[in-house]
Design a protein around this motif. Structure first.
Motif, PDB file in Angstrom:
ATOM      1  N   ASN A  38     -20.533 -48.397 -53.330  1.00  0.00           N
ATOM      2  CA  ASN A  38     -20.036 -49.730 -52.979  1.00  0.00           C
ATOM      3  C   ASN A  38     -20.842 -50.782 -53.711  1.00  0.00           C
ATOM      4  O   ASN A  38     -21.661 -50.455 -54.570  1.00  0.00           O
ATOM      5  N   ASP A  39     -20.613 -52.022 -53.372  1.00  0.00           N
ATOM      6  CA  ASP A  39     -21.240 -53.117 -54.107  1.00  0.00           C
ATOM      7  C   ASP A  39     -22.482 -53.676 -53.423  1.00  0.00           C
ATOM      8  O   ASP A  39     -22.953 -54.735 -53.792  1.00  0.00           O
ATOM      9  N   LYS A  40     -23.027 -52.944 -52.444  1.00  0.00           N
ATOM     10  CA  LYS A  40     -24.151 -53.524 -51.725  1.00  0.00           C
ATOM     11  C   LYS A  40     -25.416 -53.582 -52.586  1.00  0.00           C
ATOM     12  O   LYS A  40     -26.321 -54.366 -52.292  1.00  0.00           O
ATOM     13  N   ARG A  41     -25.509 -52.807 -53.647  1.00  0.00           N
ATOM     14  CA  ARG A  41     -26.704 -52.869 -54.488  1.00  0.00           C
ATOM     15  C   ARG A  41     -26.830 -54.245 -55.154  1.00  0.00           C
ATOM     16  O   ARG A  41     -27.936 -54.696 -55.418  1.00  0.00           O
ATOM     17  N   GLU A  42     -25.686 -54.896 -55.434  1.00  0.00           N
ATOM     18  CA  GLU A  42     -25.744 -56.250 -55.992  1.00  0.00           C
ATOM     19  C   GLU A  42     -26.341 -57.224 -54.973  1.00  0.00           C
ATOM     20  O   GLU A  42     -27.155 -58.083 -55.314  1.00  0.00           O
ATOM     21  N   PHE A  43     -25.921 -57.078 -53.711  1.00  0.00           N
ATOM     22  CA  PHE A  43     -26.484 -57.923 -52.662  1.00  0.00           C
ATOM     23  C   PHE A  43     -27.984 -57.669 -52.510  1.00  0.00           C
ATOM     24  O   PHE A  43     -28.775 -58.604 -52.347  1.00  0.00           O
ATOM     25  N   LEU A  44     -28.378 -56.401 -52.564  1.00  0.00           N
ATOM     26  CA  LEU A  44     -29.793 -56.055 -52.434  1.00  0.00           C
ATOM     27  C   LEU A  44     -30.614 -56.651 -53.576  1.00  0.00           C
ATOM     28  O   LEU A  44     -31.725 -57.147 -53.368  1.00  0.00           O
ATOM     29  N   PHE A  45     -30.067 -56.597 -54.783  1.00  0.00           N
ATOM     30  CA  PHE A  45     -30.761 -57.161 -55.938  1.00  0.00           C
ATOM     31  C   PHE A  45     -30.951 -58.673 -55.782  1.00  0.00           C
ATOM     32  O   PHE A  45     -32.057 -59.202 -55.998  1.00  0.00           O
ATOM     33  N   ARG A  67     -17.985 -56.886 -44.448  1.00  0.00           N
ATOM     34  CA  ARG A  67     -17.850 -55.727 -45.336  1.00  0.00           C
ATOM     35  C   ARG A  67     -18.421 -54.434 -44.752  1.00  0.00           C
ATOM     36  O   ARG A  67     -17.854 -53.367 -44.953  1.00  0.00           O
ATOM     37  N   TYR A  68     -19.549 -54.541 -44.069  1.00  0.00           N
ATOM     38  CA  TYR A  68     -20.303 -53.328 -43.750  1.00  0.00           C
ATOM     39  C   TYR A  68     -20.567 -53.075 -42.261  1.00  0.00           C
ATOM     40  O   TYR A  68     -20.747 -51.940 -41.855  1.00  0.00           O
ATOM     41  N   SER A  69     -20.660 -54.129 -41.488  1.00  0.00           N
ATOM     42  CA  SER A  69     -21.146 -53.975 -40.115  1.00  0.00           C
ATOM     43  C   SER A  69     -20.219 -53.126 -39.247  1.00  0.00           C
ATOM     44  O   SER A  69     -18.991 -53.204 -39.352  1.00  0.00           O
ATOM     45  N   LYS A  70     -20.850 -52.325 -38.391  1.00  0.00           N
ATOM     46  CA  LYS A  70     -20.130 -51.558 -37.378  1.00  0.00           C
ATOM     47  C   LYS A  70     -20.383 -52.142 -35.988  1.00  0.00           C
ATOM     48  O   LYS A  70     -20.083 -51.526 -34.972  1.00  0.00           O
ATOM     49  N   ASN A  71     -21.000 -53.358 -35.977  1.00  0.00           N
ATOM     50  CA  ASN A  71     -21.346 -54.026 -34.713  1.00  0.00           C
ATOM     51  C   ASN A  71     -22.226 -53.149 -33.822  1.00  0.00           C
ATOM     52  O   ASN A  71     -22.089 -53.169 -32.589  1.00  0.00           O
ATOM     53  N   ASN A  72     -23.126 -52.383 -34.461  1.00  0.00           N
ATOM     54  CA  ASN A  72     -24.043 -51.566 -33.671  1.00  0.00           C
ATOM     55  C   ASN A  72     -25.232 -52.409 -33.215  1.00  0.00           C
ATOM     56  O   ASN A  72     -25.337 -53.608 -33.520  1.00  0.00           O
ATOM     57  N   PHE A  73     -26.140 -51.773 -32.495  1.00  0.00           N
ATOM     58  CA  PHE A  73     -27.275 -52.497 -31.896  1.00  0.00           C
ATOM     59  C   PHE A  73     -28.131 -53.194 -32.952  1.00  0.00           C
ATOM     60  O   PHE A  73     -28.519 -54.359 -32.787  1.00  0.00           O
ATOM     61  N   LEU A  74     -28.431 -52.501 -34.048  1.00  0.00           N
ATOM     62  CA  LEU A  74     -29.302 -53.075 -35.076  1.00  0.00           C
ATOM     63  C   LEU A  74     -28.654 -54.282 -35.759  1.00  0.00           C
ATOM     64  O   LEU A  74     -29.332 -55.256 -36.093  1.00  0.00           O
ATOM     65  N   ASP A  75     -27.339 -54.217 -35.964  1.00  0.00           N
ATOM     66  CA  ASP A  75     -26.637 -55.358 -36.567  1.00  0.00           C
ATOM     67  C   ASP A  75     -26.720 -56.586 -35.668  1.00  0.00           C
ATOM     68  O   ASP A  75     -27.031 -57.691 -36.127  1.00  0.00           O
ATOM     69  N   ILE A  76     -26.438 -56.388 -34.387  1.00  0.00           N
ATOM     70  CA  ILE A  76     -26.471 -57.502 -33.437  1.00  0.00           C
ATOM     71  C   ILE A  76     -27.894 -58.016 -33.269  1.00  0.00           C
ATOM     72  O   ILE A  76     -28.141 -59.228 -33.200  1.00  0.00           O
ATOM     73  N   ALA A  77     -28.863 -57.091 -33.207  1.00  0.00           N
ATOM     74  CA  ALA A  77     -30.266 -57.479 -33.059  1.00  0.00           C
ATOM     75  C   ALA A  77     -30.728 -58.320 -34.254  1.00  0.00           C
ATOM     76  O   ALA A  77     -31.434 -59.319 -34.093  1.00  0.00           O
ATOM     77  N   GLY A  78     -30.317 -57.921 -35.470  1.00  0.00           N
ATOM     78  CA  GLY A  78     -30.670 -58.683 -36.660  1.00  0.00           C
ATOM     79  C   GLY A  78     -30.082 -60.082 -36.631  1.00  0.00           C
ATOM     80  O   GLY A  78     -30.746 -61.055 -37.001  1.00  0.00           O
ATOM     81  N   LEU A  79     -28.835 -60.182 -36.174  1.00  0.00           N
ATOM     82  CA  LEU A  79     -28.177 -61.483 -36.065  1.00  0.00           C
ATOM     83  C   LEU A  79     -28.891 -62.380 -35.058  1.00  0.00           C
ATOM     84  O   LEU A  79     -29.168 -63.551 -35.337  1.00  0.00           O
TER      85      LEU A  79
END
Length: 310
Positions: free
Chosen positions: A74-81, A13-25
Motif C-alpha cells: 500500500n501507500d503508507k510508506r509515503e506517509f511514513l517518509f 484508509r487504514y483504521s479498524k477503529n481498534n483500541f490503539l487507534d482510538i487511544a492515539g486519537l
C-alpha cells in the motif's frame, strides 16, 4: 489543519477503529489542548511549547501508520517518509533552539503540508472511502463556523445595536448554507478519488472562515483602519468562494459550473467589492453589503444544487 488531515487520512484508509487507534486519537486531542493553552503572542516564548506538542502529535500519527494492521502492499510508506522527515526536522529545530531552529521547524511543516502534492501519484485512490472523507473534512469547517458564531457574543452589549449581530449572523448562515449545498448536494460522493483537491481547498476554506471571525471583531472596532478592513473582507470572500468553486472537480456532471455561471459569480464578486468600497466607513453599510453579497453567492449555489435532482 495538517495534523487533522493526516489523522483523517489515517482513519479513512487504514483504521479498524481498534483500541490503539482510538487511544492515539484521544492522546492527540489532549496534546492539542496542551498546545492551545500554551500559545503566547510572543513567538519566542511559544516556540518550545508549540513544537514539542507538534512533535508528539506527528510521532503519534507516525506510529499509527507504522503499526496499522493493513499489511498488503500500500501507500503508507509515503506517509511514513513524510511524517518521519517532519518529525526529524522539528526535533532538530528544538535542539538547535529558537534563533536557528525556527527555520528547521518551519521547513518541517512546509514539507509535511506540501510534499504529498509531489508524491500524489504514489497514493492509491482505491483506498479512499470518499463519502467518509467528505464528511470528515466538513467537520473542521463546522467547527470554524461555530467559533465565528461564538465570537458574535461581542456584539451583545448595551452600546451595540442588536441588528449588527443579526446581520452578521445571517451572513455566516448564508456562507455555511453555500458550503452545505456544495458538500451535500453538488459533490458526487460516489466516486474514486485521492481527494487531494478536497483536502487542500479545505485548508483555505477554514482560513477564510477564521478570517471572517476576525472581520467581525474588527468591524466593531473604530480604531481599525477601514481600508485595511476592506482589503481583509475582500480577501476573505475571495478565498472562501474561490475554493468552494474549486471543488467542482468532484461535482456531479449536472452540477458543474458553466461559463455563464462563472461570469455570474465574477460579476457578483466585482459588484460586491465596489459597493463594499463605497460603504466601507459605515458599520451598518458593510454589514448590509456582506449580507446581500453572501445571499447572491448562495442563490447561485442553490440554483446549481437543484440540478442534482434532475
Amino acid at each position: 489543519m495538517e495534523i487533522w488531515l493526516y489523522q483523517v487520512v489515517y482513519f479513512n484508509r487504514y483504521s479498524k477503529n481498534n483500541f490503539l487507534d482510538i487511544a492515539g486519537l484521544v492522546f492527540n486531542v489532549f496534546t492539542a489542548v496542551y498546545l492551545a493553552n500554551n500559545i503566547n503572542t510572543e513567538w519566542r516564548i511559544t516556540f518550545h511549547y508549540f513544537n514539542i506538542a507538534m512533535a508528539v502529535m506527528v510521532a503519534t500519527i507516525f506510529c499509527q501508520y507504522l503499526f496499522t494492521s493493513v499489511n498488503e502492499v500500500n501507500d503508507k510508506r509515503e506517509f511514513l517518509f513524510i511524517l518521519g522527515t517532519e518529525f526529524f526536522l522539528v526535533i532538530l529545530g528544538l535542539i538547535l533552539g529558537y534563533s536557528v531552529g525556527i527555520y528547521f521547524c518551519i521547513a518541517a511543516y512546509i514539507i509535511g503540508l506540501i510534499l504529498p502534492i509531489f508524491l500524489w501519484e504514489k497514493f492509491k485512490a482505491e483506498r479512499v472511502n470518499f463519502p467518509h472523507f467528505v464528511e470528515r473534512v466538513s467537520l473542521i469547517v463546522i467547527i470554524a463556523f461555530g467559533e465565528a458564531i461564538v465570537n458574535l457574543a461581542n456584539y451583545f452589549n448595551s452600546k451595540t445595536p442588536l441588528m449588527y449581530a443579526a446581520f452578521l449572523f445571517l451572513s455566516l448562515v448564508l456562507m455555511f448554507a453555500s458550503y452545505v449545498l456544495l458538500s451535500d448536494k453538488i459533490i458526487n460522493h460516489h466516486q474514486i478519488s485521492r481527494g487531494f483537491v478536497l483536502m487542500y481547498s479545505h485548508i483555505a476554506i477554514v482560513i477564510s472562515v477564521l478570517l471572517m471571525t476576525v472581520d467581525a471583531l474588527y468591524l466593531n472596532n473604530k480604531n481599525v483602519d477601514r481600508k485595511f478592513l476592506y482589503g481583509l473582507i475582500v480577501v476573505t470572500i475571495v478565498l472562501y468562494y474561490f475554493f468552494l468553486i474549486v471543488n467542482q472537480v468532484y461535482s456531479k456532471k449536472a452540477c458543474r459550473f458553466e461559463k455563464i455561471e462563472a461570469i455570474t459569480l465574477l460579476t457578483i464578486f466585482i459588484l460586491g467589492a465596489l459597493i463594499l468600497w463605497l460603504v466601507k466607513n459605515s458599520i451598518l453599510g458593510v454589514m448590509i453589503c456582506l449580507l446581500i453579497w453572501n445571499l447572491a453567492f448562495f442563490l447561485v449555489f442553490l440554483m446549481k444544487s437543484k440540478n442534482s435532482l434532475n
